[in-house]
Design an enzyme around this catalytic site. Structure first.
Site, PDB file in Angstrom:
ATOM      1  N   CYS A   1       7.613  -6.671  14.728  1.00 34.08           N
ATOM      2  CA  CYS A   1       7.476  -5.892  15.853  1.00 34.08           C
ATOM      3  C   CYS A   1       5.952  -6.161  16.407  1.00 34.08           C
ATOM      4  O   CYS A   1       4.844  -6.136  15.688  1.00 34.08           O
ATOM      5  CB  CYS A   1       7.198  -4.643  15.629  1.00 34.08           C
ATOM      6  SG  CYS A   1       8.902  -3.869  15.104  1.00 34.08           S
TER       7      CYS A   1
ATOM      8  N   CYS B   1       3.339   8.380   1.609  1.00 36.92           N
ATOM      9  CA  CYS B   1       4.111   7.191   2.553  1.00 36.92           C
ATOM     10  C   CYS B   1       4.161   5.906   1.634  1.00 36.92           C
ATOM     11  O   CYS B   1       3.215   5.505   0.911  1.00 36.92           O
ATOM     12  CB  CYS B   1       3.293   6.930   3.649  1.00 36.92           C
ATOM     13  SG  CYS B   1       3.643   5.683   4.675  1.00 36.92           S
TER      14      CYS B   1
ATOM     15  N   CYS C   1      -0.731   4.839  10.362  1.00 36.74           N
ATOM     16  CA  CYS C   1       0.454   4.225  10.475  1.00 36.74           C
ATOM     17  C   CYS C   1       0.253   2.554  11.322  1.00 36.74           C
ATOM     18  O   CYS C   1      -0.631   2.560  12.104  1.00 36.74           O
ATOM     19  CB  CYS C   1       1.169   4.656  11.672  1.00 36.74           C
ATOM     20  SG  CYS C   1       1.627   6.339  11.404  1.00 36.74           S
TER      21      CYS C   1
ATOM     22  N   CYS D   1       7.098  -7.989   6.552  1.00 36.15           N
ATOM     23  CA  CYS D   1       8.232  -7.423   7.037  1.00 36.15           C
ATOM     24  C   CYS D   1       8.645  -8.353   8.002  1.00 36.15           C
ATOM     25  O   CYS D   1       7.672  -9.114   8.516  1.00 36.15           O
ATOM     26  CB  CYS D   1       7.883  -6.277   7.807  1.00 36.15           C
ATOM     27  SG  CYS D   1       9.364  -5.445   8.758  1.00 36.15           S
TER      28      CYS D   1
ATOM     29  N   GLU E   1       0.656  -1.157   0.058  1.00 39.03           N
ATOM     30  CA  GLU E   1      -0.008  -0.142   0.042  1.00 39.03           C
ATOM     31  C   GLU E   1       0.794   1.139   0.023  1.00 39.03           C
ATOM     32  O   GLU E   1       1.872   1.458   0.629  1.00 39.03           O
ATOM     33  CB  GLU E   1      -0.801   0.037   1.473  1.00 39.03           C
ATOM     34  CG  GLU E   1      -1.854  -1.038   1.119  1.00 39.03           C
ATOM     35  CD  GLU E   1      -2.894  -1.315   2.122  1.00 39.03           C
ATOM     36  OE1 GLU E   1      -4.014  -1.725   2.138  1.00 39.03           O
ATOM     37  OE2 GLU E   1      -2.408  -0.814   3.447  1.00 39.03           O
TER      38      GLU E   1
ATOM     39  N   CYS F   1       2.494  -4.260  15.135  1.00 39.31           N
ATOM     40  CA  CYS F   1       2.393  -3.657  13.740  1.00 39.31           C
ATOM     41  C   CYS F   1       1.860  -4.731  12.761  1.00 39.31           C
ATOM     42  O   CYS F   1       2.165  -5.862  12.906  1.00 39.31           O
ATOM     43  CB  CYS F   1       3.893  -3.410  13.334  1.00 39.31           C
ATOM     44  SG  CYS F   1       3.964  -3.322  11.696  1.00 39.31           S
TER      45      CYS F   1
HETATM   46  N1  SAH Z   1       9.769  -0.448   9.234  1.00 45.77           N
HETATM   47  C1  SAH Z   1       9.994   0.852   9.381  1.00 45.77           C
HETATM   48  C2  SAH Z   1       9.197   1.790   8.725  1.00 45.77           C
HETATM   49  C3  SAH Z   1       7.690   1.347   8.466  1.00 45.77           C
HETATM   50  S1  SAH Z   1       6.690   1.407  10.080  1.00 45.77           S
HETATM   51  C4  SAH Z   1       9.797   1.234  10.941  1.00 45.77           C
HETATM   52  O1  SAH Z   1       9.542   0.537  11.521  1.00 45.77           O
HETATM   53  O2  SAH Z   1      10.402   2.441  11.220  1.00 45.77           O
HETATM   54  C5  SAH Z   1       6.373   3.095  10.080  1.00 45.77           C
HETATM   55  C6  SAH Z   1       6.165   3.303  11.715  1.00 45.77           C
HETATM   56  O3  SAH Z   1       4.703   3.014  11.597  1.00 45.77           O
HETATM   57  C7  SAH Z   1       6.929   3.000  12.526  1.00 45.77           C
HETATM   58  O4  SAH Z   1       7.398   4.154  13.322  1.00 45.77           O
HETATM   59  C8  SAH Z   1       5.995   2.006  13.197  1.00 45.77           C
HETATM   60  O5  SAH Z   1       6.631   1.730  14.436  1.00 45.77           O
HETATM   61  C9  SAH Z   1       4.931   2.593  13.190  1.00 45.77           C
HETATM   62  N2  SAH Z   1       3.639   1.615  13.505  1.00 45.77           N
HETATM   63  C10 SAH Z   1       3.853   0.324  13.114  1.00 45.77           C
HETATM   64  N3  SAH Z   1       2.345  -0.151  13.715  1.00 45.77           N
HETATM   65  C11 SAH Z   1       1.734   0.810  13.996  1.00 45.77           C
HETATM   66  C12 SAH Z   1       0.245   0.881  14.899  1.00 45.77           C
HETATM   67  N4  SAH Z   1      -0.359  -0.212  14.763  1.00 45.77           N
HETATM   68  N5  SAH Z   1      -0.014   1.925  15.139  1.00 45.77           N
HETATM   69  C13 SAH Z   1       0.756   3.057  15.093  1.00 45.77           C
HETATM   70  N6  SAH Z   1       1.915   3.207  14.547  1.00 45.77           N
HETATM   71  C14 SAH Z   1       2.642   1.937  14.193  1.00 45.77           C
HETATM   72 FE1  SF4 Z   2       8.573  -3.991  10.308  1.00 47.58          FE
HETATM   73 FE2  SF4 Z   2       6.251  -3.245  11.021  1.00 47.58          FE
HETATM   74 FE3  SF4 Z   2       8.583  -3.515  12.731  1.00 47.58          FE
HETATM   75 FE4  SF4 Z   2       8.498  -1.621  11.000  1.00 47.58          FE
HETATM   76  S1  SF4 Z   2       7.029  -1.651  12.678  1.00 47.58           S
HETATM   77  S2  SF4 Z   2      10.088  -2.823  11.283  1.00 47.58           S
HETATM   78  S3  SF4 Z   2       7.260  -2.556   9.230  1.00 47.58           S
HETATM   79  S4  SF4 Z   2       7.483  -5.005  11.873  1.00 47.58           S
END
Ligand code: SAH
Ligand code: SF4
Length: 360
Positions: free
Chosen positions: A115, A104, A338, A111, A91, A118
């Site tokens: 995390c 974005c 996000c 990924c 996306e 996420c």
């Molecule tokens: N992988 C990279 C970039 C993509 S994620 C990273 O982790 O930085 C982009 C941002 O969205 C990151 O700061 C991530 O922590 C945040 N993010 C991921 N899941 C989220 C959620 N459920 N709610 C709010 N922010 C989230």
């Molecule tokens: Fe990957 Fe999501 Fe962690 Fe970013 S926040 S590194 S996209 S798992």
């Protein structure tokens, strides 16, 4: 198969032209057509010799990823679901604001870093996007969003904050970044292009040396114990190494601060003591904080902190002289906020299944 010209940065395109017996300035002309005019039809590139146009038609193409669906949020945010083949999709999200338009961009299908909060991470990793698939998101979105009255593309800022970890798809990401920055292509300032990383320390050093742009680091926890849990890659690159890498990055960065992203999870990382510990952690790193209200997705175990707690957390950082903003939630009615970007990535690692089995 035809060569997709979106796969080349300026140096690579020049080399490819040379291999095909063409002069370097021809590569620059073609780049300007592709990126400044948004042209994909060689016949329309009127300052190229007819013979070159014919040759390019035979051996090359300009092809952005196919769009499967577009969604429009009440707040003007637009989301495109792009087909990456073999059941994968990623996306791209356009966020209009008064003084700028931000795109974005995704860098991977899925990924690998998993995390805890996420939704992209929950799908597991499928594959890296090619340079054409990364820059193609901007190319496509520019087409859709268009130019302003002065003839400039309305998309003025790019953040690599979509799906995936950009620094684990380093080469393709850097080629795409170079196209965003190069004057013959989009010519964006380094300050308006931001890479967001979960903290891949060696790749942060490489980015600094090879293509420094604005950097956002996803912090999310004030100590290793909690960060190991929320951002598992912390087990490999713990906070002391990450903070040192941030300091090194700033030696060559276009901005004189790092943006720390911090998603607030109710009762997990949003307490007063967490804010105080954070202030100590980042003491030696010039930085700003961007607090992100958690965006829920199906099966996530976390809750969004209440607005009062978010403001209190911000005030505690501000009292320590750290500029702190609270990210506005944009596009959550179309799951474009996000961490909600899901696409339809095939789960190669079968993590989702495992997790469901664990729960039941
Ligand atoms: N992988 C990279 C970039 C993509 S994620 C990273 O982790 O930085 C982009 C941002 O969205 C990151 O700061 C991530 O922590 C945040 N993010 C991921 N899941 C989220 C959620 N459920 N709610 C709010 N922010 C989230
Ligand atoms: Fe990957 Fe999501 Fe962690 Fe970013 S926040 S590194 S996209 S798992």
């Amino acid at each position: 198969m035809k060569q997709n010209l979106l796969d080349f940065d300026v140096r690579q395109l020049t080399a490819w032209f040379a291999e095909n017996g063409e002069k370097p300035f021809r590569a620059k002309q073609v780049l300007r057509w592709i990126y400044k005019s948004g042209e994909s039809d060689f016949d329309a590139m009127s300052d190229l010799a007819v013979s070159l146009r014919e040759k390019l038609k035979q051996i090359a193409c300009v092809e952005a990823p196919k769009v499967m669906r577009e969604e429009l949020s009440d707040d003007g945010t637009r989301k495109w679901l792009l087909d990456m083949g073999t059941g994968n999709a990623v996306e791209t999200v356009y966020i209009p604001e008064e003084t700028r338009g931000t795109l974005c961009v995704s860098t991977q299908a899925g990924c690998a870093l998993d995390c805890a909060f996420c939704s992209t991470g929950k799908q597991g990793f499928n594959r890296n996007l090619s340079t054409a698939e990364i820059i193609g998101q901007l190319w496509w979105a520019n087409h859709q969003v268009g130019k302003d009255a002065d003839g400039n593309w309305q998309i003025s800022n790019v953040v690599l904050m979509g799906m995936g970890e950009p620094l684990l798809n380093f080469d393709n990401t850097v080629s795409a970044l170079r196209l965003m920055l190069d004057d013959h292509a989009y010519g964006l300032s380094r300050r308006r292009v931001t890479v967001s990383t979960s903290g891949i320390v060696p790749a942060m050093d490489r980015l600094r040396d090879e293509c420094p742009v604005a950097l956002a680091v996803s912090l999310h926890a004030p100590n290793d114990k909690l960060r190991d849990e929320l951002v598992p890659v912390n087990q490999k690159y713990p906070l002391n190494e990450l903070m040192a890498a941030c300091q090194r990055y700033l030696e060559k960065a276009p901005r004189d601060f790092i943006t720390f992203e911090y998603v607030l999870l109710d009762g997990v990382n949003d307490r007063d003591q967490d804010a105080r510990e954070l202030v100590k952690l980042v003491r030696d790193v010039p930085c700003k904080f961007n607090l992100i209200p958690f965006n829920p997705f199906p099966q996530s175990p976390y809750r969004r902190s209440n607005p009062e707690t978010v403001r209190r957390f911000r005030d505690l950082l501000m009292q320590a002289d750290i500029v702190t903003t609270i990210r506005k939630v944009r596009g959550d009615d179309i799951a474009a906020a996000c961490g909600q970007l899901a696409g339809q990535v095939q789960d190669k690692t079968k993590r989702t299944m495992q997790r469901l089995t664990e729960v039941h």
